[in-house]
Design a protein around this motif. Sequence first.
Motif, PDB file in Angstrom:
ATOM      1  N   ASP A  83       0.923  85.490 -58.353  1.00  0.00           N
ATOM      2  CA  ASP A  83       2.018  86.290 -57.500  1.00  0.00           C
ATOM      3  C   ASP A  83       1.304  87.215 -56.823  1.00  0.00           C
ATOM      4  O   ASP A  83       1.763  87.376 -55.450  1.00  0.00           O
ATOM      5  N   GLY A  84       0.398  88.052 -57.475  1.00  0.00           N
ATOM      6  CA  GLY A  84      -0.003  89.000 -56.762  1.00  0.00           C
ATOM      7  C   GLY A  84      -0.899  88.704 -55.524  1.00  0.00           C
ATOM      8  O   GLY A  84      -0.933  89.479 -54.209  1.00  0.00           O
ATOM      9  N   LEU A  85      -1.617  87.744 -55.956  1.00  0.00           N
ATOM     10  CA  LEU A  85      -2.495  87.089 -54.608  1.00  0.00           C
ATOM     11  C   LEU A  85      -1.774  86.689 -53.324  1.00  0.00           C
ATOM     12  O   LEU A  85      -2.021  86.745 -52.456  1.00  0.00           O
ATOM     13  N   ALA A  86      -0.595  86.207 -53.825  1.00  0.00           N
ATOM     14  CA  ALA A  86       0.262  85.502 -52.726  1.00  0.00           C
ATOM     15  C   ALA A  86       1.024  86.727 -51.946  1.00  0.00           C
ATOM     16  O   ALA A  86       0.896  86.550 -50.835  1.00  0.00           O
ATOM     17  N   SER A  87       1.362  87.652 -52.488  1.00  0.00           N
ATOM     18  CA  SER A  87       2.036  88.538 -51.697  1.00  0.00           C
ATOM     19  C   SER A  87       0.857  89.314 -50.921  1.00  0.00           C
ATOM     20  O   SER A  87       1.081  89.804 -49.839  1.00  0.00           O
ATOM     21  N   GLU A  88      -0.326  89.452 -51.565  1.00  0.00           N
ATOM     22  CA  GLU A  88      -1.731  89.887 -50.636  1.00  0.00           C
ATOM     23  C   GLU A  88      -1.822  88.913 -49.304  1.00  0.00           C
ATOM     24  O   GLU A  88      -2.096  89.554 -48.506  1.00  0.00           O
ATOM     25  N   ASN A  89      -1.690  87.762 -49.494  1.00  0.00           N
ATOM     26  CA  ASN A  89      -1.852  86.755 -48.728  1.00  0.00           C
ATOM     27  C   ASN A  89      -0.849  87.206 -47.286  1.00  0.00           C
ATOM     28  O   ASN A  89      -1.155  87.144 -46.231  1.00  0.00           O
ATOM     29  N   VAL A  90       0.338  87.570 -47.802  1.00  0.00           N
ATOM     30  CA  VAL A  90       1.319  87.792 -46.636  1.00  0.00           C
ATOM     31  C   VAL A  90       0.850  89.141 -46.133  1.00  0.00           C
ATOM     32  O   VAL A  90       1.034  89.016 -44.824  1.00  0.00           O
ATOM     33  N   ARG A  91       0.587  89.950 -46.787  1.00  0.00           N
ATOM     34  CA  ARG A  91       0.336  91.254 -46.215  1.00  0.00           C
ATOM     35  C   ARG A  91      -1.008  91.005 -45.155  1.00  0.00           C
ATOM     36  O   ARG A  91      -1.059  91.615 -44.109  1.00  0.00           O
ATOM     37  N   TRP A  92      -1.959  90.353 -45.789  1.00  0.00           N
ATOM     38  CA  TRP A  92      -3.214  90.131 -44.878  1.00  0.00           C
ATOM     39  C   TRP A  92      -2.937  89.056 -43.620  1.00  0.00           C
ATOM     40  O   TRP A  92      -3.314  89.608 -42.555  1.00  0.00           O
ATOM     41  N   GLY A  93      -1.683  88.554 -43.850  1.00  0.00           N
ATOM     42  CA  GLY A  93      -1.557  87.487 -42.698  1.00  0.00           C
ATOM     43  C   GLY A  93      -0.823  88.388 -41.667  1.00  0.00           C
ATOM     44  O   GLY A  93      -0.967  88.017 -40.424  1.00  0.00           O
ATOM     45  N   GLU A  94       0.123  89.473 -42.030  1.00  0.00           N
ATOM     46  CA  GLU A  94       0.620  90.022 -40.929  1.00  0.00           C
ATOM     47  C   GLU A  94      -0.280  90.999 -40.315  1.00  0.00           C
ATOM     48  O   GLU A  94      -0.409  91.338 -39.435  1.00  0.00           O
ATOM     49  N   GLU A  95      -1.103  91.447 -41.172  1.00  0.00           N
ATOM     50  CA  GLU A  95      -2.460  92.390 -40.582  1.00  0.00           C
ATOM     51  C   GLU A  95      -3.325  91.787 -39.400  1.00  0.00           C
ATOM     52  O   GLU A  95      -3.678  92.151 -38.368  1.00  0.00           O
ATOM     53  N   VAL A  96      -3.341  90.295 -39.949  1.00  0.00           N
ATOM     54  CA  VAL A  96      -4.273  89.590 -38.822  1.00  0.00           C
ATOM     55  C   VAL A  96      -3.410  89.280 -37.527  1.00  0.00           C
ATOM     56  O   VAL A  96      -4.088  89.573 -36.540  1.00  0.00           O
ATOM     57  N   LYS A  97      -2.168  89.147 -37.854  1.00  0.00           N
ATOM     58  CA  LYS A  97      -1.597  89.078 -36.573  1.00  0.00           C
ATOM     59  C   LYS A  97      -1.312  90.100 -35.661  1.00  0.00           C
ATOM     60  O   LYS A  97      -1.503  90.231 -34.383  1.00  0.00           O
ATOM     61  N   LYS A  98      -1.168  91.287 -36.556  1.00  0.00           N
ATOM     62  CA  LYS A  98      -1.267  92.568 -35.622  1.00  0.00           C
ATOM     63  C   LYS A  98      -2.580  93.035 -34.974  1.00  0.00           C
ATOM     64  O   LYS A  98      -2.484  93.287 -33.818  1.00  0.00           O
ATOM     65  N   LEU A  99      -3.621  92.576 -35.606  1.00  0.00           N
ATOM     66  CA  LEU A  99      -5.034  92.863 -35.049  1.00  0.00           C
ATOM     67  C   LEU A  99      -5.250  91.900 -33.811  1.00  0.00           C
ATOM     68  O   LEU A  99      -5.836  92.251 -32.770  1.00  0.00           O
ATOM     69  N   THR A 100      -4.720  90.542 -33.834  1.00  0.00           N
ATOM     70  CA  THR A 100      -4.759  89.708 -32.949  1.00  0.00           C
ATOM     71  C   THR A 100      -4.152  89.902 -31.622  1.00  0.00           C
ATOM     72  O   THR A 100      -4.710  90.058 -30.402  1.00  0.00           O
ATOM     73  N   SER A 101      -2.855  90.540 -31.951  1.00  0.00           N
ATOM     74  CA  SER A 101      -2.187  91.170 -30.853  1.00  0.00           C
ATOM     75  C   SER A 101      -2.706  92.161 -30.237  1.00  0.00           C
ATOM     76  O   SER A 101      -2.748  92.665 -29.106  1.00  0.00           O
ATOM     77  N   ASN A 102      -3.353  93.248 -30.859  1.00  0.00           N
ATOM     78  CA  ASN A 102      -4.280  94.446 -30.333  1.00  0.00           C
ATOM     79  C   ASN A 102      -5.429  94.369 -29.979  1.00  0.00           C
ATOM     80  O   ASN A 102      -5.923  95.374 -29.617  1.00  0.00           O
ATOM     81  N   LYS A 103      -6.065  93.158 -29.758  1.00  0.00           N
ATOM     82  CA  LYS A 103      -7.356  93.014 -29.642  1.00  0.00           C
ATOM     83  C   LYS A 103      -7.797  93.339 -28.234  1.00  0.00           C
ATOM     84  O   LYS A 103      -8.879  93.922 -27.895  1.00  0.00           O
ATOM     85  N   LYS A 104      -6.892  93.384 -27.363  1.00  0.00           N
ATOM     86  CA  LYS A 104      -7.163  93.745 -25.796  1.00  0.00           C
ATOM     87  C   LYS A 104      -6.914  95.272 -25.691  1.00  0.00           C
ATOM     88  O   LYS A 104      -7.533  95.912 -24.985  1.00  0.00           O
ATOM     89  N   THR A 105      -6.302  96.168 -26.685  1.00  0.00           N
ATOM     90  CA  THR A 105      -6.450  97.492 -26.474  1.00  0.00           C
ATOM     91  C   THR A 105      -7.216  98.457 -27.331  1.00  0.00           C
ATOM     92  O   THR A 105      -7.217  99.514 -27.373  1.00  0.00           O
TER      93      THR A 105
END
Length: 97
Positions: free
Chosen positions: A13-35
């Motif tokens: 359960d703990g790893l699953a929540s980390e997966n969600v958090r990391w997934g959101e961070e990856v999306k954020k970084l992907t959208s910010n890679k131009k800036t």
Amino acid sequence: LTSRKNLAKRLIDGLASENVRWGEEVKKLTSNKKTVVGDCILAAGFVSYVGAFDKELREELWKNQWTADLKSRGISISDGSDPMDVLSDEGRNSTMI
């Protein structure tokens, strides 16, 4: 056996929540890679040059002069980019207060 099963379930359960958090961070970084380059240049300039100035002059330099200069050179930065957001996060800021 039940204890080990409970421990394993908590771990999963703990790893699953980390997966969600990391997934959101990856999306954020992907959208910010131009800036990210422009934001880092702005933050590096802030750290290197504005420490000796008062708040008004610091904000004038990075908000008006440096931001305009980066944009005029075709270097993308985030809208409302703040060097402190690049240099720190809310968790670290709260421990300093």
